[in-house]
Design a protein around this motif. Structure first.
Motif, PDB file in Angstrom:
ATOM      1  N   ALA A   1       0.841  -1.191   0.000  1.00  0.00           N
ATOM      2  CA  ALA A   1       0.000   0.000   0.000  1.00  0.00           C
ATOM      3  C   ALA A   1       0.877   1.242   0.000  1.00  0.00           C
ATOM      4  N   ALA A   2       0.561   2.156  -0.866  1.00  0.00           N
ATOM      5  CA  ALA A   2       1.352   3.378  -0.996  1.00  0.00           C
ATOM      6  C   ALA A   2       0.557   4.590  -0.538  1.00  0.00           C
ATOM      7  N   SER A   3       1.249   5.491   0.125  1.00  0.00           N
ATOM      8  CA  SER A   3       0.616   6.737   0.542  1.00  0.00           C
ATOM      9  C   SER A   3       0.633   7.726  -0.611  1.00  0.00           C
ATOM     10  N   GLY A   4      -0.093   8.804  -0.483  1.00  0.00           N
ATOM     11  CA  GLY A   4      -0.045   9.847  -1.492  1.00  0.00           C
ATOM     12  C   GLY A   4      -1.135   9.712  -2.536  1.00  0.00           C
ATOM     13  N   ARG A   5      -1.330  10.787  -3.273  1.00  0.00           N
ATOM     14  CA  ARG A   5      -2.415  10.846  -4.250  1.00  0.00           C
ATOM     15  C   ARG A   5      -1.940  10.695  -5.679  1.00  0.00           C
ATOM     16  N   THR A   6      -0.643  10.406  -5.857  1.00  0.00           N
ATOM     17  CA  THR A   6      -0.104  10.304  -7.210  1.00  0.00           C
ATOM     18  C   THR A   6       0.443   8.918  -7.472  1.00  0.00           C
ATOM     19  N   PHE A   7      -0.217   7.911  -6.960  1.00  0.00           N
ATOM     20  CA  PHE A   7       0.252   6.533  -7.097  1.00  0.00           C
ATOM     21  C   PHE A   7       0.436   6.153  -8.550  1.00  0.00           C
ATOM     22  N   SER A   8      -0.419   6.622  -9.418  1.00  0.00           N
ATOM     23  CA  SER A   8      -0.333   6.260 -10.833  1.00  0.00           C
ATOM     24  C   SER A   8       0.905   6.844 -11.505  1.00  0.00           C
ATOM     25  N   SER A   9       1.608   7.716 -10.822  1.00  0.00           N
ATOM     26  CA  SER A   9       2.830   8.314 -11.359  1.00  0.00           C
ATOM     27  C   SER A   9       4.079   7.519 -11.031  1.00  0.00           C
ATOM     28  N   TYR A  10       3.896   6.375 -10.372  1.00  0.00           N
ATOM     29  CA  TYR A  10       5.039   5.585  -9.939  1.00  0.00           C
ATOM     30  C   TYR A  10       5.095   4.236 -10.654  1.00  0.00           C
TER      31      TYR A  10
END
Length: 122
Positions: free
Chosen positions: A23-32
């Motif tokens: 699980a990743a924090s932040g609102r730009t997960f699709s950028s990773y």
């Protein structure tokens, strides 16, 4: 910056299955671009699987190809590693990794999780 938290590890018999989640924090997960590495006792950390930012491309280490599947759910900010037909040699600490700089995960990703133990008994 992104924080990564792995879950789903544990002890399983050879031939069994496990699914790891990251699980990743932040609102730009699709950028990773995301991926998984592992480190067995006394060995160096090695690449396991990776998935592109869009989720459209994947790659695997030869040792796990055909047995492991990586997937990414951008809506849930989570990347998964489905591990089937597990072998004792898959025993390791598994690390989730992320990087925003390229479509595909580089050899040295910028961000790492804490790691989670997977033990496969014979």
């Amino acid at each position: 910056q992104v924080q990564l938290v792995e879950s789903g590890g544990g002890l399983v018999q050879a031939g069994g299955s496990l699914r790891l989640s990251c699980a990743a924090s932040g609102r730009t997960f699709s950028s990773y671009a995301m991926g998984w590495f592992r480190q067995a006792p006394g060995k160096e950390r090695e690449f396991v699987a990776a998935i592109s930012k869009s989720g459209g491309s994947t790659r695997y280490a030869a040792s796990v190809k055909g047995r492991f599947t990586i997937s990414k759910d951008n809506a849930k900010n989570t990347v998964y590693l489905q591990m089937n037909s597990l072998k004792p040699e898959d025993t390791a600490v598994y690390y989730c990794a992320a990087d925003p700089t390229r479509e595909l995960l580089p050899i040295t990703p910028a961000y790492w999780g804490q790691g989670i133990q997977v033990t496969v008994s014979s």
